[in-house]
Structures are given as C-alpha cells and as structure tokens.
Design an enzyme around this catalytic site. Structure first.
Site, short mmCIF file in Angstrom:
data_model
loop_
_atom_site.label_atom_id
_atom_site.label_comp_id
_atom_site.label_asym_id
_atom_site.label_seq_id
_atom_site.Cartn_x
_atom_site.Cartn_y
_atom_site.Cartn_z
N PRO A 24 32.21 52.81 82.68
CA PRO A 24 31.95 52.75 81.32
C PRO A 24 32.32 53.38 80.21
CG PRO A 24 30.36 54.42 82.82
CD PRO A 24 31.30 53.51 83.50
N ASP A 75 28.69 54.41 78.70
CA ASP A 75 28.34 55.71 79.03
C ASP A 75 27.76 56.11 77.60
OD1 ASP A 75 28.17 58.00 80.23
OD2 ASP A 75 30.29 58.20 80.33
N TRP A 111 28.91 63.27 83.86
CA TRP A 111 29.51 62.87 84.94
C TRP A 111 28.71 62.46 86.24
CZ3 TRP A 111 34.07 61.14 83.69
CH2 TRP A 111 34.93 61.77 82.59
N GLN A 147 40.91 60.53 85.12
CA GLN A 147 39.64 60.19 85.69
C GLN A 147 39.65 60.71 87.25
OE1 GLN A 147 36.97 59.68 84.27
NE2 GLN A 147 37.64 59.06 82.26
N TRP A 177 35.41 60.53 86.60
CA TRP A 177 34.66 59.52 87.10
C TRP A 177 35.15 59.29 88.60
CZ3 TRP A 177 34.44 53.60 87.25
CH2 TRP A 177 33.26 53.17 87.47
N LYS A 191 52.24 62.48 72.56
CA LYS A 191 50.86 62.06 72.89
C LYS A 191 50.36 61.67 71.66
CE LYS A 191 49.01 64.53 76.69
NZ LYS A 191 47.85 65.50 77.38
N LYS A 225 44.87 62.75 66.61
CA LYS A 225 44.48 62.54 65.22
C LYS A 225 45.53 63.44 64.33
CE LYS A 225 39.89 61.02 65.31
NZ LYS A 225 38.48 61.47 65.70
#
Ligand SMILES: [Zn+2]
Ligand SMILES: [Zn+2]
Length: 1020
Positions: free
Chosen positions: A63, A102, A550, A581, A585, A620, A623
């Site tokens: 999710p 999520d 998690w 992940q 997850w 990378k 922002k």
C-alpha cells in the site's frame, strides 16, 4: 500495366479518419481510458478470469502511504506491478489486483503536523492541538492525497481495482481488528514480551523505531570527536584513554570495556601513564599531536579486568555513587569480545542506558540500567546537574566539565554516517525504554527457511534480504505515538495483571467504562475504555502504545482478506516494491506471517525489489535539489505508454535508473511510433485490397502456396520472439523483453520485411491479389502478435490498435485486447535454416549499402550489378534469393562469386566483413541516371502528398514538376509511367523552366544541385 493510380475504385471499406493521423499518443490514451471506463473493461477482465482461469495468482497490494503525491519512483514500481498483472491475466491467471492504502503511522502524522503548523514535536502537538483534532487532521491528510493517487493510476493505466468493496485501508476498524489477530497469535505463543530494552529513539517524533526503520535513514552528520581520560583508582597517575562521539553518554557511563585477547600498551606521556590498545598507539598519538611518549609495558586486555576507575562527575551526578554501592562492578574495567581494537583507542566506555551492546553487557553482570531520560530525551532529575537538558545538547557541557577536571585530551569534530529518523531526519538516540517486542529472534531458523524459499529474481537483493532476516533481532512493535493501531493490552493498576482484548465486540462486552459518543479503534477514544481486573477487581487501563506502522502494513495479507480469501491467495504469487523495502514491508510481511501462522513459509512466493530513480545526471531526487518529478504533472504532458516503455526498457528492474526525458523521446518514441506506422501502412493497404482476416488466414495462404521466403522468415523469427518475451516477463527481465520487441519492430519488420514486400503491395493488379492477401495475412498475424506481446508494457497503444485495426477487420474478436490470451510459439512456423540464410542475405544487402556509400551512390539510384563474394556454402544458401537481393540492393543483376574470382577495376566499389564481401558496379549509363533521377523526384512528391494529408491510397489528379533542364526532361521522359505509378497520380506534367499555372502551390526542393518545384492539383 494497370496500376492502382489508373482506375477509380472505392476502397473496400471506407477508411476511417484515423489513417490520416500521425502518431498522437496523448489523444489515443485518453480515448482508451474512456473506452475502458465506459465499457467496464477492467471489471469485465476480472469477472472473466474469476470464472475462467488456469489458476490463482494471489496478490496483496503494497500500500502506498497517503502522505504525499506520487513521484517517478512510485510510477516505476507501479508500471512493473501492472505489467506483471496484465501478463499473468493474459496467461489465464486470476489475480486479485485490488488496491490498498497505507494510512497510519509516522509518515502520515508528520504530514498532519505540518498542516497544523506544529514544529515542536509531540509535546507541542498534544498541548496545543490535542489527540482528537490531530486524528481528524490525519484523516484529512488521507483525503487530500487519495484523489491524487487515483488520478495517477488512471493516467498511468494501472489496471487495479479501486472499488470500495475491494480496497483496503489500514486505519479502518475492520482492518485493525484483523491486524490484532497477529498480536493475539504472538501473545498466545509467548512471542510478545515487554521490558526494558535499548531502542533507537527519535527525540522529535518522540517514539522508538525498529531495527528495520533504523536502516532506512543513514545520513552524513557532524558530531563531536572527544578523547578523554579516566583516572585509575589504585594506580596514581595512570589513566584509560577513551574516544567518543557522544560525550553525553558519559553522564550514564557505568563501565569500561577492553578486548580480553588484545594487547594493551602502558605509555608514558609526560608524567602520566596512559593505557591504550597497542596497535592504536601510533595513530592516536599522531592524531593527538603527542610527539614524545614512551612505551612502558604491553599487557593483554584480560590483565586489565577489574581495575577500578574514578567516575568523572560524582559531584554533578550523585546517583552514580549509589550505583557503585549497589554493584561492585560499576566503574570497573570489564572484558568484552565486541570491543574493536582496530579503531579509536581500543577501549570503550559503556553506558547501558544508551547502547545495545552496553545494555547486554550490563544485563550479563546484573548491573542496573541507568536511563534518566524523559520522552523528549531530556535528562530527568536522576541526572543531577544535567536535569532538563536535551541529551545531545549536553555534549558541550560534558566537554567543558571534562576540561575543568583536566580529563579532556582533545575535542574536535567528525563527519560520519549516522542513523537519522527516516521521517523527520533528526539524529536518533539509543535509550533504554520500556517497550513491547515480537521475539522474532526465536523464529530465526523458521525465518531463514521461509526467506530462502522465495524467488527474488536477482542475486543482489536476495543476499541483502537474507542477511537482514538472519539477524532476526527482537522486533520492537510499540510506538509512543497517536495515529496508529492501538496495542490491545490492558493492565490492572492495582495488581499489574494484563489482558489482551483484540476485538471490538469483546471490548464492548468487557468494558466497565466506554468513551462517550464516538468510539473508533483509535486513540484517544480507545484509551477511555476501562476494563475490570478479573484477578482483583481493579481498574484496567490500556497500555498507551500504538503499533509500528510496518506492523500495520505487514499485517495486510491476513487483515485485507477474509479468512477464505486468505487461504486462497496467500502465499501471494508476486510482489514488487522498492529496494528499500527489504528492511521495510518485505521484512515485516515475512515476520508477521511467521508470528501468525508458525509455518515455515513466506507470505509471498516471489518478490522483485526494484531500484531507485535518479535524475538525468545520476543524482538522487530530493526536494532540496528541486529535481523531484511529480507524476501527475508529467503524465498530463507526456504519454503514459512512452513513460512505461522507457522505464521498463532502459535498464534491469533492480538497477538504479537515471531518468532523462530527452532519452525517452529518442529510441522509445521511435519504437512506439514505428509500431503505429506499421499498423497504418498495413491497414490502409489491407482495407484497400479487401483483406478479410477470417478468410485470408495463414493456413489459407499456405494452402494456396502464396507464402514466400520473406513471410516464412518473419514468421519464424516471430516464434523465437514470442518465447523470449514470455520468458523475460516471467523472470522479471522486463528490459530484455522490451529490447527484443524493439529489435523486432524496428529491424525485422520495419527495416527488412516491409521493404521486401513494399513493391508487391504497391500495385493493384488483380492477377497478384492473392499474393498481396498472403502478405496481409502475414502482417496481420505478426503485428497482432506484437500488440499482444507489448500489451502488458504499453496497454494504451495496444488497446488503441486493437480497437482501430483488429476489431474493425474481425468483429469476432473479444471486446478488449486484455481479454486475449498471451501468444504461444508455434514450432511449426520455425525454420532455423531459413533464418541462417537470411542472416547472410541481410549481411550482403548491408554490405552493398556500404559499398555504395563509399562511391557516393544513393540507395535510390539503380545500379547495373552487384557481386557477392563468399565461400560456396554461403553462396548456395543465398542463390535461391537472387530476385530478393536484386530488389533490396536496387541493382539490375546480382552475381555470386567464390573468393579469388571477384571482378577488379576502377568501376567497382567494395565493402567486406569477415566471411563476405560485396562489390557494386559504380558506372551508370543514361538510363540508370534517368531512373535514379525519377526515383529522387518520386520521393519528393511522396513526401509532399504526405505533408498535404493525402492518404497513400488516394489517386491524385495532377502532379507538376518544374524547373527541369532540357537534359533532365530527356532523362525523365522514358520513366514517366513508372513515376505516375510510384506517386499514385493520373498525370504527371514535366515543365522546363517555370510555368505560370494558376492556383498551384509550389514547393521548392533541391536534388543534386538542381532547384526543382513541385505542385499537386487534386479534386478541383
Ligand atoms: Zn523522527
Ligand atoms: Zn488486578
């Protein structure tokens, strides 16, 4: 000869307007989205496969967190997920491709804090806003970002079921109740324990983090670098030399550790003796700028054990003297294997309240844990003079105090990688706190066995994941936050008895006090539920923790399904998530599943970890750099298919990908645009000739003996392609699948097959109609197979072509390309000998082009002769295709010659590769020159009629060519009929000089230094 230009004949099927369109993916895609929606294609696909499938392929959505808008990294993963779903569906599997979101935990909380203008952490939040209002803001955050994700999936073409009945939300009561099943299982199996333990703690978020979370956020930070001395009690003038980057931990210091087997040196510096690991003497002295020192003695670490040292701050932290009285080992040297003598001074001080190894060393010796911190990591009164100071702010004060006492050797700064909070980016602090743990360390063997049985597709992520799983450290599942699944444990205030109540119904039954009015399974309401202690009748209150987010998403396999669907779909067939992940997850899914089921199986059969997306310079995306690509903006300006093709095609899924829009418009655009134009070419010609795919099948063409070598070749190559693409999809080599498709579309079909048959298609001679229909049958079969193969990757273009080319010609086809089955290779169509012969043929033709280029002869100019020089077996393979060679090389004759017998002389131009060379005769007589000029002129006219929007099948009334010399006229005249045919015009008029013709739009061209003017008159 009757040409297509010569007769007025309406097309068999009036060509719909689209054939005059260029490739316009943005328009096509919106049309397809509406087609899917209006005709419920996604829903029908699910119904179809639910009824009629070859097997179940379980799936549970990883999710996305609704705390922001989708960026390019998300879309890369969702593209792969969708590809796999569409491919498996076409293979006949039923996959519950259902959405999930999520919704809880720190990521959402921090976003809500931002919206509320909270900058001071949890305390400010609770004081100024309060939990109820905060929960409302968290839900508002979900509502804000949810539509953005729906929009994204629609734009990108993610064929996921977003209906409310199928979607799961990790914050809903029904989900939370099923998530509680995991906690109950752990509780009943004795895998859920509570106690003090050193955990990583974020002082800003005021919560502990799991090991998995710590791995998510390493950053380069600045810290103090401090060398200090500890005075030995029974050896006057002798000191232990120690280095730390966290001076505040001296406040909670309880022991000093050395390695028992390592060598330690006693070194005289001035009138003092310093103890330091032997191998570190030189580097440390150099760093400290101590030039004069003398080695007195070397002793093993074990010889230092038991030495007592003076704690530096008895006056500031009176509690420390108390510890010494409690346990004789406090403030002594202990031996520990974990001490690393290859760094710093090889001696470490231990603060069991602030370090995991320190904590364990203390536990082994029965030494008390000193952890004088409040929830904000400020020192409590137990820390004496340091009370009220935030831990990291105490560093400076500690350095000052060491200096005052003459114990500071050197204070500087160090830049190093240090774990920070993966959400708020604050430096983490290790502190001993009371927490709840899943004892997954007890499941280590089971976990390794389960993880080893999973398919990871690539070795790198597999190793990383397995090594992380084998650590199997206790999983701290409790969080001191608000917006999360509450820990369903109530404790008696009187006798300490604990109960787990893991369902709403049970709670309502057992509660002696319930929240007034609204009640949902969240804080603060659930904290108001009071139970009665069955042991003593006292009041039971809930433990104030929520669960790790998690845990919340890791519970999805059981929590998102019904019991029945859990049995049907779990272990799921295929998952793919970002490479981060492995610790997120993928890990929590595995551990939670083991806790729940106790079976040595993973909840997923296969897990593809995909790489991150970098910007075009390989940086990378962040922002702060301003290089983050927000997908809904990107997809409102660029084609979704193009994006999908590009991210799948550029590199292996596991690789980090540099995303460059300019690159996307090069080769990927060329591939999709070529596929479109091949279809337009096919459709215009096939409809003109009345091609009927139901009648004119490959079998029919075969029976009629109408298939020639080019058809057999392209069909044979196609069989290899089908097998290759299927295999690459299955093994998550998406880039290889698309590169194979790229090669087939551009090289095999566009560069080779179409030129082999273009001339045959250009005429409308009824005597050769059968042959043309056989070519259409081949193109129909080949192009349709390509559309089916590429559909999982570029579903919009595939559907669009299916609706505009295939279904109009064969109304018996299913309603959508997605209902088709994935192609299977037909071994009967494979002819490897022919493929080898065509490799020679392609080499020969390519060499003839090089030979021409060397002599400055355009490919359009016909030449008298070409000679192919090669060994006999190659020539024998080529001989049957001499007519094809003549055509492709654009020569009047081809000769074959063994090495040593090739012609020589100034009129030959040669090009060669390893086993073959080709010579072309460069001299051209008037006839060849005239024909060459005619071809050059024809090409300009063809370009003009395209520019003016005429369909290729349209026969023009008049074409005028002006600006010709007397000589040009003489050269061209013999080829006037051929020119008419090539440009599809009833009349072509040649003009010497410039004629005055009214109403004509002249266009100027340059051909070999001639300035020519061309005009078209049609339909006036
Ligand atoms: Zn934080
Ligand atoms: Zn009690």
């Amino acid at each position: 000869m009757a040409g297509k230009f010569s007769r007025e004949r309406p097309p068999a099927d009036p060509a719909p307007d689209w054939t005059s369109l260029d490739y316009r993916p943005m328009e096509f895609e919106e049309e397809v989205r509406r087609f899917w929606e209006e005709n419920r294609i996604r829903e029908k696909l699910e119904e179809l496969r639910a009824k009629d499938n070859v097997g179940l392929a379980g799936f549970v959505e990883g999710p996305p967190t609704l705390n922001g808008v989708p960026h390019v990294g998300h879309s890369r993963g969702r593209t792969m997920k969708d590809l796999y779903y569409r491919w498996l569906s076409m293979k006949g599997y039923y996959m519950p491709f259902w959405a999930g979101w999520d919704c809880q935990g720190l990521p959402v909380e921090l976003e809500a804090e931002k919206a509320l203008g909270i900058k001071g952490g949890k305390r400010q939040l609770l004081e100024q806003v309060g939990a109820e209002r905060f929960v409302e803001e968290c839900k508002r955050t979900l509502a804000k970002y949810y539509p953005e994700w729906l929009k994204h999936d629609r734009l990108l073409g993610v064929f996921m079921d977003h209906s409310p009945e199928k979607t799961y939300w990790t914050y809903k009561d029904e989900y939370i109740e099923r998530e509680w099943a995991y906690v109950r299982a752990a509780w009943e199996k004795g895998l859920l324990t509570e106690g003090y333990y050193v955990v990583a703690y974020c002082p800003y978020c005021q919560t502990s983090l799991s090991h998995a979370e710590v791995g998510l956020g390493y950053e380069v930070v600045k810290d103090p670098s401090v060398y200090f001395k500890l005075r030995l009690r029974d050896r006057p003038g002798e000191f232990l030399l120690i280095w730390t980057t966290m001076p505040f931990t001296i406040i909670t210091d309880l022991m000093v550790a050395v390695h028992p087997e390592a060598e330690y040196a006693r070194v005289r510096v001035g009138d003092e003796i310093w103890i330091i690991a032997s191998e570190r003497v030189e580097p440390v002295m150099a760093e400290l700028g101590v030039e004069r020192y003398e080695l007195v003695e070397v002793v093993p670490g074990s010889a230092l054990e038991g030495l007592r040292y003076e704690y530096p701050f008895y006056d500031l932290v009176p509690k420390q003297a108390e510890f010494e009285r409690q346990n004789a080992l406090v403030h002594t040297v202990v031996c520990e294997e974990f001490v690393d003598v290859s760094v710093a001074t090889g001696i470490v001080h231990l603060a069991p309240g602030n370090g995991e190894e320190d904590f364990e060393a203390a536990m082994r010796r029965g030494i008390p844990i000193f952890s004088p911190y409040d929830d904000e990591c400020k020192f409590t009164d137990e820390a004496g003079r340091f009370s009220g100071i935030f831990a990291r702010d105490a560093d400076e004060l500690v350095i000052e105090e060491l200096e005052k006492r003459g114990l500071l050797v050197k204070a500087g700064e160090v830049e190093h990688e240090y774990p920070t909070c993966w959400r708020s980016h604050h430096k983490l602090i290790w502190v001993a706190r009371r927490e709840y743990f899943y004892r997954v360390d007890k499941l280590r063997e089971l976990a390794i066995k389960a993880a080893e049985g999973v398919e990871y597709f690539y070795p790198g992520p597999k190793q990383r994941f397995l090594s992380f799983v084998s650590e199997a450290r206790p999983w701290c599942i409790s969080r001191e936050r608000i917006w999360g699944t509450p820990l369903p444990i109530w404790v008696c205030r009187a006798c300490g008895h604990k109960e787990l109540v893991a369902s709403k119904e049970e709670l309502l039954k057992k509660a002696v006090k319930l929240p007034e009015g609204h009640f949902e399974l969240h804080r603060p309401w659930i904290d108001r539920v009071v139970l009665k202690c069955p042991k003593c009748g006292g009041e039971m209150r809930r433990e104030p923790f929520v669960l790790d987010c998690w845990h919340n998403s890791g519970a999805a396999p059981y929590a998102r399904f019904t019991d029945e669907d859990f049995e049907r779909f779990v272990p799921v067939y295929f998952l793919t998530e970002g490479i981060d992940q492995t610790r997120g997850w993928a890990y929590s899914l595995l551990m939670a599943h083991l806790v729940l089921t106790g079976r040595p199986e993973s909840p997923y059969r296969a897990f593809l970890f995909y790489g991150i997306v970098l910007d075009e310079e390989g940086r990378k995306m962040a922002k702060s750099l301003g290089n983050v690509i927000l997908m809904n903006e990107l997809l409102s300006q660029h084609s979704a298919d193009l994006f999908r093709f590009y991210v799948l095609w550029k590199c292996a899924p596991v690789d980090a990908m540099s995303f460059d829009l300019r690159e996307m418009y090069k080769r990927p655009y060329q591939v999709l645009s070529t596929l479109y134009h091949l279809h337009r070419f096919f459709y215009q010609n096939a409809t003109y000739d009345g091609f009927d795919p139901v009648k004119h099948t490959l079998k029919w063409a075969e029976r009629e003996g109408l298939l020639k070598a080019p058809e057999r070749w392209v069909l044979s190559k196609l069989q290899a392609l089908v097998a290759e693409v299927d295999e690459h999809y299955a093994r998550c080599r998406f880039h290889k699948a698309l590169q194979a498709l790229e090669d087939f579309i551009i090289e095999v079909v566009s560069h080779w097959y179409v030129p082999m048959v273009r001339r045959e298609l250009w005429t409308d001679d009824p005597r050769t109609l059968g042959r043309r229909l056989a070519i259409y049958a081949t193109l129909w079969h080949t192009l349709k197979t390509l559309v089916l193969l590429i559909n999982p990757a570029t579903p919009f273009l595939a559907e669009w072509l299916y609706q505009h080319v295939y279904r109009p010609l064969d109304p018996r086809l299913p309603e959508s390309v997605n209902f088709e089955r994935f192609p299977r290779p037909e071994p009967g169509l494979r002819d490897e000998e022919l493929e080898r012969a065509f490799e020679h043929l392609i080499s020969a033709v390519t060499l003839s082009y090089s030979a021409r280029q060397r002599a400055g002869l355009k490919r359009r100019w016909p030449l008298k002769e070409a000679v192919i020089v090669a060994e006999r077996d190659v020539l024998d393979a080529l001989r049957p295709f001499s007519r094809l060679l003549v055509e492709l090389m654009n020569v009047k004759a081809v000769r074959f010659s063994e090495p040593g017998q090739e012609p020589e002389g100034p009129d030959w131009s040669e090009a060669s590769e390893m086993a073959m060379s080709v010579l072309v005769f460069t001299a051209r007589d008037r006839e060849l020159v005239g024909e060459g000029l005619m071809r050059d002129v024809a090409r300009r006219i063809q370009a003009l009629r395209r520019d003016m929007g005429f369909k290729p099948t349209e026969i023009l009334d008049e074409v005028h060519v002006a600006g010709l010399s007397d000589e040009d006229m003489r050269l061209l005249r013999p080829f006037i009929n051929e020119l008419k045919e090539l440009v599809r015009a009833r009349e072509v008029f040649l003009h010497e000089g410039e004629p005055e013709l009214e109403g004509l739009m002249w266009r100027e061209y340059e051909i070999d230094k001639r300035r020519l003017k061309i005009a078209i008159r049609h339909g006036v």
